[in-house]
Write an enzyme that holds these catalytic residues in place. Structure first.
Site, PDB file in Angstrom:
ATOM      1  N   SER A  71      -9.175   2.574   3.370  1.00 15.39           N
ATOM      2  CA  SER A  71      -8.358   3.211   2.341  1.00 15.39           C
ATOM      3  C   SER A  71      -7.408   2.255   1.601  1.00 15.39           C
ATOM      4  O   SER A  71      -6.767   2.657   0.622  1.00 15.39           O
ATOM      5  CB  SER A  71      -7.506   4.326   2.985  1.00 15.39           C
ATOM      6  OG  SER A  71      -6.660   3.806   4.006  1.00 15.39           O
ATOM      7  N   SER A 120      -9.641   0.297   7.461  1.00 10.76           N
ATOM      8  CA  SER A 120      -9.086   0.572   6.141  1.00 10.76           C
ATOM      9  C   SER A 120      -8.590  -0.645   5.384  1.00 10.76           C
ATOM     10  O   SER A 120      -8.395  -0.571   4.174  1.00 10.76           O
ATOM     11  CB  SER A 120      -7.946   1.590   6.247  1.00 10.76           C
ATOM     12  OG  SER A 120      -8.453   2.860   6.572  1.00 10.76           O
ATOM     13  N   LYS A 165       0.839  -1.208   0.000  1.00  8.01           N
ATOM     14  CA  LYS A 165       0.000   0.000   0.000  1.00  8.01           C
ATOM     15  C   LYS A 165       0.865   1.246   0.000  1.00  8.01           C
ATOM     16  O   LYS A 165       1.903   1.312   0.672  1.00  8.01           O
ATOM     17  CB  LYS A 165      -0.911  -0.009   1.227  1.00  8.01           C
ATOM     18  CG  LYS A 165      -1.855   1.191   1.319  1.00  8.01           C
ATOM     19  CD  LYS A 165      -2.721   1.123   2.571  1.00  8.01           C
ATOM     20  CE  LYS A 165      -3.671   2.310   2.682  1.00  8.01           C
ATOM     21  NZ  LYS A 165      -4.527   2.228   3.892  1.00  8.01           N
TER      22      LYS A 165
END
Length: 518
Positions: free
Chosen positions: A219, A243, A144
C-alpha cells in the site's frame, strides 16, 4: 592577363596596430619593430580569446538546485555544507518538479510548501552557525499517509478521514525533524493499507512512473512513486504484508522492512499490530540505510550503515529458489533475473547454497488470517457505525476478518511461529536468505478498476516472522522493474544492507530512470 589585385591592408588590423603603438608611447615603452610585432600578436591573441568567452552571469541558485535533484542525499548534503547549495533552493527545486510531474504520477496527497520552506530556512541558518546534525539536515523527505504529520490530515485514503488533522507528529517524524530533515508532504496509500489500486478511495491511485498503465504495488504506493519519479530521494512507508516491498519491486527502488518492533509505531495508524512495520523507501541502499538509522536512533556500533562498502567475500547466502522457480505464475524473465543476481553475488565472493523455505501458500494463508482478524478487530466499531467512511472495497477487505474464528487465529499464529523457527534455522548457517520479490513485473492497472486482483508476491511470511528484509531492483523486462528480497537475522539489518549495497555497486539497476511524463 591582368593579375589578381593585391590584398589591401586590413583596415581593422591597421587601426588596431595604431592603437597598440599609441598605448606603448603613452606608457613610455620603447621596442624595436620585431619586439613590437611579437608583443602585438600576443596581445591580439588574448583579445580574440577573451572576446569569445561566455560573459553571461554564473549559474543562479535555481539552476544549481535543479542540477542537484538527482544526486544522492549524501552529495546533496555535501553541497549544503560547502555552500554550493542551500536547503531553501533545494526544497524549491523539488517543489517545482513535484508541480511539473506529480499531476501524472499522483504520489502526493498534500504538499506542505510553507512548512517545508520554513524548515529549510532553519536548516540553512543552522549550517551558517556551524550546527551540523547529520546527513539528512536540509534534505526533503515524504511521509506515507498512514503516519501522522502535525497539522496535516492523516487520511489513510479513506473518504471519512479527509479532515482528520494530526495534532502531533508520529515518533518517526519527530526523529526525522530532529535530524534536520525537511518534511515536504504526505504520500499516497491504498485505503487503510488494504487492497488496491482503487478509484473509490478519497484520492485517485498513484501511477507507476515506468508505465502509467501498470500498478505501483501497495500500500506504500506514493512513497515508491515519489522516489522512482525523482520527486524525492527518500520516504517513509509501512509494511504489513509487503506494503513497502511490493511498491519497491514494481517501481524499481529500494525498500527496507526492518526487524519487527525496531522502529517505533507511535502515531502510525494500525492495521495488524503483530505484523505492522515502518521503514524507508529510497533511491539507493545507502540512502535507505541512512534513513533507517535516523528513525531507529541506534548507537553507531549498531548502525545500519556500518558495513556499507565492505566486501562480501565469504558471506554465506541461502538461495530460496523453491519459492518461485517452478511456480507457473513466474515470468521466465523474473527467474532469469534472479539467477543472474545470485551469480553476481557469487562473483563478488559470497558463498551460495540452494535451500528450501517452507511452503509459501501455507504461510500466506496463515498470515492473511492474522492480518484480517487483527485489522477487523481494530476497525469493527467504525465498520458497524460508519460504513460510509470507507471505500467499499476497503470495507469488504476489512470486514473479511469477521469470519476468522479464535481457533483459526490460534492455528494461524502457530503456523507463524513454526515459519519463524524454520527461517531462524536456515539463518543459523547463513548470513542471509535471498529469494524473489514478486513472480511478475507490475500488472496492468485496468483490471483492478473492476475488482481486487491477486498480485503474486512472496512477502507476507516475513511480516509474521518479523525478520528484516531488503527489497531492491535486479533488472527489467519490457521496461518494467524486477526485484529481489534479502532476508536477515533479527536485528541484522547491517548485513543485508552490506549485501544489497555490494550488489547495487556491481550493477547499474539503481541508476536507471523511468521516462519523463509528457
Amino acid at each position: 592577363m591582368i593579375g589578381e589585385p593585391a590584398l589591401a591592408i586590413d583596415p581593422t588590423d591597421q587601426a588596431s596596430r595604431k592603437a597598440f603603438a599609441e598605448s606603448l608611447a603613452r606608457h613610455g615603452l620603447t621596442m624595436n619593430a620585431t619586439e613590437s610585432d611579437s608583443v602585438y600578436k600576443l596581445a591580439n591573441w588574448m583579445s580574440d580569446g577573451l572576446a569569445g568567452l561566455d560573459t553571461s552571469s554564473p549559474m543562479n541558485s535555481e539552476t544549481v538546485a535543479n542540477a542537484a535533484l538527482d544526486l544522492s542525499l549524501f552529495e546533496q548534503g555535501n553541497r549544503l555544507r560547502d555552500g554550493r547549495l542551500t536547503s531553501v533552493a533545494l526544497v524549491e527545486a523539488y517543489l517545482r518538479r513535484i508541480e511539473a510531474r506529480d499531476p501524472a504520477f499522483r504520489a502526493f496527497y498534500a504538499v506542505d510548501r510553507e512548512g517545508a520552506l520554513a524548515a529549510a530556512r532553519q536548516a540553512d541558518a543552522d549550517f551558517a552557525e556551524g550546527c551540523d546534525i547529520g546527513h539528512l539536515q536540509g534534505i526533503p523527505v515524504g511521509i506515507k499517509d498512514l503516519i501522522d504529520v502535525a497539522g496535516l490530515p492523516t487520511t489513510a485514503n479513506a473518504p471519512g478521514r479527509k479532515q482528520a488533522i494530526a495534532e502531533s507528529d508520529a515518533e518517526v517524524v519527530k526523529r526525522l525533524r530532529a535530524a534536520g530533515a525537511v518534511v515536504i508532504g504526505k504520500l499516497a496509500t491504498y485505503e487503510w493499507g488494504t487492497v488496491g489500486p482503487d478509484n473509490r478511495g478519497a484520492f485517485p491511485p498513484a501511477r507507476n512512473p515506468w508505465s502509467l498503465d501498470h500498478i505501483t504495488g501497495g500500500s506504500s504506493s506514493g512513497s515508491a512513486v515519489a522516489v522512482a519519479g525523482g520527486l524525492l530521494r527518500t520516504t517513509l512507508g509501512t509494511d504489513t504484508g509487503g506494503s513497502l516491498r511490493g511498491p519497491a519491486f514494481y517501481c524499481g527502488v529500494v525498500g527496507l522492512k526492518p526487524t519487527l518492533g525496531l522502529v517505533p509505531n507511535g502515531g502510525v495508524l494500525a492495521m495488524s499490530a503483530s505484523m505492522d512495520h515502518i521503514g524507508p523507501i529510497s533511491a539507493t541502499v545507502a540512502e535507505a540505510a541512512l534513513t533507517l538509522d535516523v528513525i531507529t536512533d541506534l548507537p553507531s556500533e549498531r548502525s545500519a550503515m556500518r558495513l556499507l562498502g565492505q566486501p562480501i567475500v565469504g558471506k554465506r547466502v541461502a538461495y530460496a529458489r523453491n519459492w518461485f522457480a517452478l511456480d507457473p505464475h513466474t515470468m521466465p524473465a523474473v527467474l532469469a533475473a534472479m539467477d543472474a543476481a545470485i551469480s553476481t553475488l557469487s562473483q563478488l565472493g559470497a558463498i551460495i547454497e540452494d535451500v528450501d523455505l517452507p511452503d509459501y501458500p501455507a504461510i500466506e494463508v496463515a498470515a492473511a488470517a492474522i492480518l484480517h482478524k487483527e485489522s477487523f478487530d481494530y476497525h469493527a466499531p467504525e465498520l458497524r457505525d460508519h460504513p460510509e467512511a470507507f471505500g467499499r472495497r476497503a470495507f469488504l477487505s476489512l470486514a473479511a476478518g469477521v469470519a476468522v474464528t479464535d481457533n483459526e487465529l490460534a492455528a494461524a499464529r502457530t503456523a507463524g511461529v513454526r515459519f519463524r523457527s524454520e527461517v531462524d534455522r536456515l539463518l543459523d548457517g547463513h548470513d542471509a536468505i535471498v529469494t524473489v520479490g514478486a513472480l511478475t513485473t507490475a500488472l496492468l492497472a485496468a483490471p483492478f478498476e473492476k475488482e481486487a486482483v491477486w498480485t503474486p508476491m512472496r512477502t507476507i511470511g516475513f511480516n509474521v516472522s518479523g525478520h528484516p528484509v531488503l527489497a531492491l531492483p535486479i533488472g527489467f523486462h519490457d521496461g518494467l522493474p524486477i526485484g529481489m528480497q534479502i532476508i536477515g537475522r533479527h536485528h541484522a539489518e547491517a548485513t543485508i544492507l552490506q549485501l544489497g549495497d555490494a550488489f547495487e555497486r556491481a550493477t547499474d539497476h539503481a541508476l536507471q530512470r523511468p521516462p519523463q511524463p509528457a
